[in-house]
Design an enzyme around this catalytic site. Structure first.
Site, short mmCIF file in Angstrom:
data_model
loop_
_atom_site.label_atom_id
_atom_site.label_comp_id
_atom_site.label_asym_id
_atom_site.label_seq_id
_atom_site.Cartn_x
_atom_site.Cartn_y
_atom_site.Cartn_z
N LYS A 1 2.58 2.71 -6.24
CA LYS A 1 2.29 1.75 -7.32
C LYS A 1 3.53 1.44 -8.15
O LYS A 1 3.73 0.33 -8.60
CB LYS A 1 1.18 2.30 -8.19
CG LYS A 1 1.52 3.68 -8.80
CD LYS A 1 0.28 4.37 -9.32
CE LYS A 1 0.58 5.80 -9.70
NZ LYS A 1 0.99 5.98 -11.09
N ASP B 1 -3.21 -3.02 -2.39
CA ASP B 1 -4.23 -1.99 -2.54
C ASP B 1 -3.97 -1.22 -3.84
O ASP B 1 -2.86 -1.24 -4.37
CB ASP B 1 -4.18 -1.03 -1.34
CG ASP B 1 -5.37 -0.08 -1.31
OD1 ASP B 1 -5.27 0.99 -0.70
OD2 ASP B 1 -6.41 -0.41 -1.93
N ASN B 2 -5.02 -0.57 -4.36
CA ASN B 2 -4.88 0.41 -5.44
C ASN B 2 -4.39 -0.13 -6.78
O ASN B 2 -3.73 0.58 -7.53
CB ASN B 2 -3.93 1.54 -5.01
CG ASN B 2 -4.29 2.10 -3.68
OD1 ASN B 2 -3.56 1.96 -2.72
ND2 ASN B 2 -5.47 2.71 -3.59
N GLU C 1 -11.30 4.26 -1.26
CA GLU C 1 -11.71 4.67 0.09
C GLU C 1 -12.56 5.94 0.04
O GLU C 1 -12.27 6.89 -0.68
CB GLU C 1 -10.48 4.90 0.99
CG GLU C 1 -9.38 5.78 0.42
CD GLU C 1 -8.31 4.97 -0.27
OE1 GLU C 1 -8.58 3.87 -0.77
OE2 GLU C 1 -7.18 5.46 -0.35
N ASP D 1 0.84 -1.20 0.00
CA ASP D 1 0.00 0.00 0.00
C ASP D 1 0.87 1.25 0.00
O ASP D 1 0.50 2.27 0.58
CB ASP D 1 -0.92 -0.02 1.23
CG ASP D 1 -2.02 1.04 1.15
OD1 ASP D 1 -2.48 1.48 2.22
OD2 ASP D 1 -2.38 1.44 0.02
O1 LIG Z 1 -0.18 6.79 -3.15
C1 LIG Z 1 -0.92 5.99 -2.56
N1 LIG Z 1 -0.39 5.04 -1.73
C2 LIG Z 1 -1.18 4.16 -1.08
N2 LIG Z 1 -2.51 4.13 -1.18
C3 LIG Z 1 -3.12 5.07 -1.97
C4 LIG Z 1 -4.54 5.09 -2.07
O2 LIG Z 1 -5.23 4.15 -1.35
C5 LIG Z 1 -5.19 6.01 -2.87
C6 LIG Z 1 -4.44 6.94 -3.60
C7 LIG Z 1 -5.15 7.91 -4.46
C8 LIG Z 1 -6.28 7.52 -5.16
C9 LIG Z 1 -6.96 8.44 -5.96
C10 LIG Z 1 -6.52 9.75 -6.04
F1 LIG Z 1 -7.19 10.65 -6.79
C11 LIG Z 1 -5.39 10.15 -5.34
C12 LIG Z 1 -4.70 9.24 -4.54
C13 LIG Z 1 -3.04 6.96 -3.50
C14 LIG Z 1 -2.38 6.03 -2.69
MG LIG Z 2 -3.95 2.55 -0.63
#
Ligand SMILES: O=c1[nH]cnc2c(O)cc(-c3ccc(F)cc3)cc12
Ligand SMILES: [Mg+2]
Length: 218
Positions: free
Chosen positions: A148, A173-174, A203, A145
């Protein structure tokens, strides 16, 4: 002076959660992030999937890549048996500083070893050192997490360092948002992994997302 989002999350925990009660810490963060400001915690919907995987694997050794404010750290640690070893790596020192306080508020600090990685490419620095630094042979569960761009390289590095065994479970995740297509492609085409995904949502939103589950079979 300017108060950062991570500081506002910590304040919400200290204001609304009961010391020593991990579930109240989780609830306080989820309430803040759904009612006040979005933040990249794994959240409650994916968090329930994470809980079910942790409970099923019942791991003695866990690695989390990406601590952020400690939300998933608290979720995972609160389900682990007392003898379990749980390492969470965080690249950003400011996030690590908040996560320590969130974990302490939940009353779990004796269970969770936070090792903040303060340099760029930090997980790639730390992964080769884990065996000797923490006396861990292999991980029963890894929660990816962090970033990416590092999912694939860190998974390959964990393989090379002998940190994964037949039966190890990786949960990422993601894989859709922001997305890790090279990682998904690699694990889907590798005979080493049995993989499937849990449908969910980003989330605190209605956007489509998946948690990608990997079982290592050889
Ligand atoms: O960078 C991330 N690391 C870990 N988890 C993430 C996560 O759950 C969501 C997002 C995220 C998702 C959409 C957005 F518009 C902007 C950021 C980034 C990370
Ligand atoms: Mg995440």
């Amino acid at each position: 002076s300017f108060v950062s989002l991570r500081q506002r999350i910590l304040s919400a925990v200290q204001k609304n959660a009961t010391r020593g009660d991990p579930r109240s810490v989780i609830r306080a963060i989820d309430q803040f992030c759904s009612q006040k400001e979005w933040a990249m915690n794994v959240g409650n919907e994916k968090g329930c999937i994470l809980d079910s995987v942790v409970s099923e694997v019942n791991p003695a050794t866990v690695l989390e890549l990406g601590t952020y404010c400690g939300y998933s750290t608290v979720r995972i640690a609160s389900l682990l048996p007392p003898y379990a070893k749980f390492i969470t790596l965080e690249f950003n020192p400011d996030f690590a500083a908040v996560a320590r306080q969130v974990i302490a508020w939940a009353g779990l600090e004796d269970k969770v070893k936070i090792k903040p990685c303060l340099v760029e490419g930090a997980s790639s620095d730390w992964i080769p050192k884990i065996k000797e630094q923490f006396g861990i042979k292999t991980f029963d569960l890894v929660f990816l997490d962090h970033w990416k761009e590092h999912y694939l390289s860190d998974t390959k590095l964990m393989e090379e360092c002998g940190l994964l065994r037949k039966g190890s479970v990786l949960l990422a995740d993601n894989v859709i948002c922001p997305g890790a297509p090279d990682y998904v492609e690699y694990v889907r085409s590798s005979p080493r992994y049995k993989s499937h995904y849990f449908r969910s949502h980003l989330e605190y939103t209605k956007a489509e997302e998946n948690l990608w589950y990997l079982g290592i079979i050889e």
